[in-house]
Structures are given as structure tokens and as C-alpha cells.
Design a protein around this motif. Sequence first.
Motif, short mmCIF file in Angstrom:
data_model
loop_
_atom_site.label_atom_id
_atom_site.label_comp_id
_atom_site.label_asym_id
_atom_site.label_seq_id
_atom_site.Cartn_x
_atom_site.Cartn_y
_atom_site.Cartn_z
N VAL A 1 0.84 -1.19 0.00
CA VAL A 1 0.00 0.00 0.00
C VAL A 1 0.87 1.24 0.00
N GLN A 2 0.54 2.21 -0.85
CA GLN A 2 1.32 3.43 -0.98
C GLN A 2 1.38 4.18 0.36
N PRO A 3 2.59 4.45 0.88
CA PRO A 3 2.68 5.16 2.16
C PRO A 3 2.49 6.65 1.99
N LYS A 4 2.11 7.34 3.07
CA LYS A 4 2.03 8.79 3.03
C LYS A 4 3.45 9.35 3.07
N THR A 5 3.69 10.42 2.31
CA THR A 5 5.04 10.96 2.22
C THR A 5 5.09 12.40 2.73
N SER A 6 6.26 12.81 3.14
CA SER A 6 6.50 14.18 3.57
C SER A 6 7.90 14.56 3.13
N GLY A 7 8.24 15.85 3.21
CA GLY A 7 9.56 16.27 2.78
C GLY A 7 9.64 16.38 1.28
N TYR A 8 10.87 16.44 0.74
CA TYR A 8 11.02 16.54 -0.70
C TYR A 8 11.49 15.22 -1.29
N THR A 9 11.32 15.08 -2.59
CA THR A 9 11.58 13.80 -3.25
C THR A 9 12.90 13.80 -4.00
N VAL A 10 13.66 12.73 -3.84
CA VAL A 10 14.90 12.51 -4.57
C VAL A 10 14.66 11.43 -5.61
N GLN A 11 14.80 11.78 -6.88
CA GLN A 11 14.64 10.80 -7.95
C GLN A 11 15.97 10.08 -8.17
N ILE A 12 15.96 8.77 -8.10
CA ILE A 12 17.18 7.97 -8.27
C ILE A 12 17.25 7.47 -9.70
N THR A 13 18.33 7.82 -10.38
CA THR A 13 18.49 7.40 -11.78
C THR A 13 19.71 6.49 -11.98
N ASN A 14 20.56 6.39 -10.97
CA ASN A 14 21.76 5.56 -11.08
C ASN A 14 21.60 4.29 -10.25
N TYR A 15 22.10 3.20 -10.79
CA TYR A 15 22.06 1.92 -10.08
C TYR A 15 23.11 0.99 -10.68
N ALA A 16 23.46 -0.02 -9.91
CA ALA A 16 24.37 -1.06 -10.40
C ALA A 16 23.53 -2.31 -10.68
N TRP A 17 24.06 -3.20 -11.52
CA TRP A 17 23.28 -4.40 -11.80
C TRP A 17 24.18 -5.61 -12.08
N ASP A 18 23.60 -6.76 -11.88
CA ASP A 18 24.26 -8.04 -12.11
C ASP A 18 23.15 -9.01 -12.51
N GLN A 19 23.51 -10.22 -12.88
CA GLN A 19 22.48 -11.19 -13.22
C GLN A 19 22.95 -12.61 -13.00
N SER A 20 21.99 -13.49 -12.81
CA SER A 20 22.23 -14.92 -12.73
C SER A 20 21.36 -15.56 -13.80
N GLU A 21 21.28 -16.87 -13.82
CA GLU A 21 20.45 -17.53 -14.83
C GLU A 21 18.97 -17.20 -14.65
N LYS A 22 18.56 -16.96 -13.40
CA LYS A 22 17.14 -16.76 -13.12
C LYS A 22 16.76 -15.31 -12.84
N PHE A 23 17.70 -14.50 -12.37
CA PHE A 23 17.34 -13.15 -11.93
C PHE A 23 18.24 -12.05 -12.51
N MET A 24 17.62 -10.89 -12.73
CA MET A 24 18.35 -9.64 -12.91
C MET A 24 18.41 -9.00 -11.52
N LYS A 25 19.60 -8.56 -11.12
CA LYS A 25 19.78 -8.00 -9.78
C LYS A 25 20.14 -6.52 -9.90
N ILE A 26 19.28 -5.67 -9.38
CA ILE A 26 19.47 -4.23 -9.46
C ILE A 26 19.80 -3.70 -8.06
N TYR A 27 20.95 -3.04 -7.93
CA TYR A 27 21.41 -2.54 -6.64
C TYR A 27 21.19 -1.02 -6.59
N ILE A 28 20.32 -0.58 -5.69
CA ILE A 28 19.98 0.83 -5.56
C ILE A 28 20.49 1.34 -4.22
#
Length: 220
Positions: free
Chosen positions: A59-86
Motif C-alpha cells: 500500500v502506498q505510504p504517506k510521504t513528507s519532505g522533498y523527493t529525490v529521484q534515483i536514476t543511477n544503479y548497479a546491476w548483475d544477473q544470474s540464470e534466473k534473476f536480474m539483480k538491481i542494486y539501488i
Amino acid sequence: MMNYLDEKRLDVVELQKLKEIATRPTVKNILDVEIQKLQTGPQSNDTVTTNTSTSRAIVQPKTSGYTVQITNYAWDQSEKFMKIYISIKGVNTVDSSKMTCNFTNRKFFLEVADLDGKNYKCSVGPLMHDIEPSESYHKIKTDTVLMMLKKAEVKKTWPYVTEREKKYKEKPVPSMDKDKPAAAEDGLMDMMKKMYDGGDDDMKRTIAKAWTESRDKQTP
């Protein structure tokens, strides 16, 4: 349709490439200003539509303060999963009720609310290939959220995370004729003129100042 944040990130990369081939200080200064403006300017708020038949969300939580949009991340993968590190400092201290995470076949969305007075959002898609929303999940680690995207096609290697990244990185790079540096500079100056014509007042003042300083340096 391209995600606004993907567009912005690719614009920065494109400007950095232009800076690498530029030789005139004025052009480099203007490109630096535009890159900084894209990296630090206001971000748009993406609206996430949840497909209830193929996604899972808290369920969407109530928010306060200002928002930081994250556009950078690291990633890796296995046979079954894509792994995104934020990376989000202190995310491991946040109550689970303040975290939203959902998945669709070709996109994922993460929001962390009210962490040290800030809200963090990360929306990535369209993904390179389909995932299984019902079998995708996230893990909380120290200062990191690990998004586990279950591949719809097991053992398939993803060369990129998103479609846009593939199109951009595999796009042919125009060759620069070393015997015609003036032509390359003319093209860059034409781009600067377009940036000036379409820029706001601050950008126009910055470009005009850079041009003036460049002319003053060239005057004996």
C-alpha cells in the motif's frame, strides 16, 4: 514511450561525449553548464500505473519532505534473476510500512518514504526483456535495496537493463574526420546556438558570458 529520467540520463551522456570532442574552451564551458543543469535541476514525478493482474505492491505510504529521484544503479544477473542494486543511505533503518515496491512485466518501481526528511523514488523501464512480477521481490541490505527481477526466460542473458540503453549504446557513432576539425566545431557551435535560442534566461546569460569571455581572450 521513453521514461523522463531515462531521457535526462542519456542527454547527460550525449553532452559528455560532445565535450570530449570539443576543442574550444567556450564550447566546453557551455557544455559543462548544461550538464550540471541536467544533473541538479528539478525532476519530474512519474505516475506509476499498477496492473493488478500482473503486479504486486505494498500500500502506498504517506510521504513528507522533498523527493529525490534515483536514476543511477548497479546491476548483475544470474540464470534466473536480474539483480538491481539501488544505493540509499540508511535505508536499512526504515520501517517496512514506509517502503513501496511493485513490478510489472517490463518495469519496476521503488519508493522509500520519509527517510531523514526525504522521499526516494526509482522507476526503471521498459526493461530489456519480460520479468515475472509475482516472482520478483526486493531485499534490504545496509544502505542498499536489492531488486530481484525474475527473468521470464530463464538462462537468457540480458546485455542491458532497459530497451533505451540498448538502442543508445548500439547506435552508430558518427565518425569525426580529423582533417576537418573546423567542421566539427561548426557543428558544436550550431548546437550551442540552438541551446541559446531554446534556453531560459539563466542559460542565455551563461552562454552569452562564455562567448564574450572567449572573444576577449582571443583579442590581442
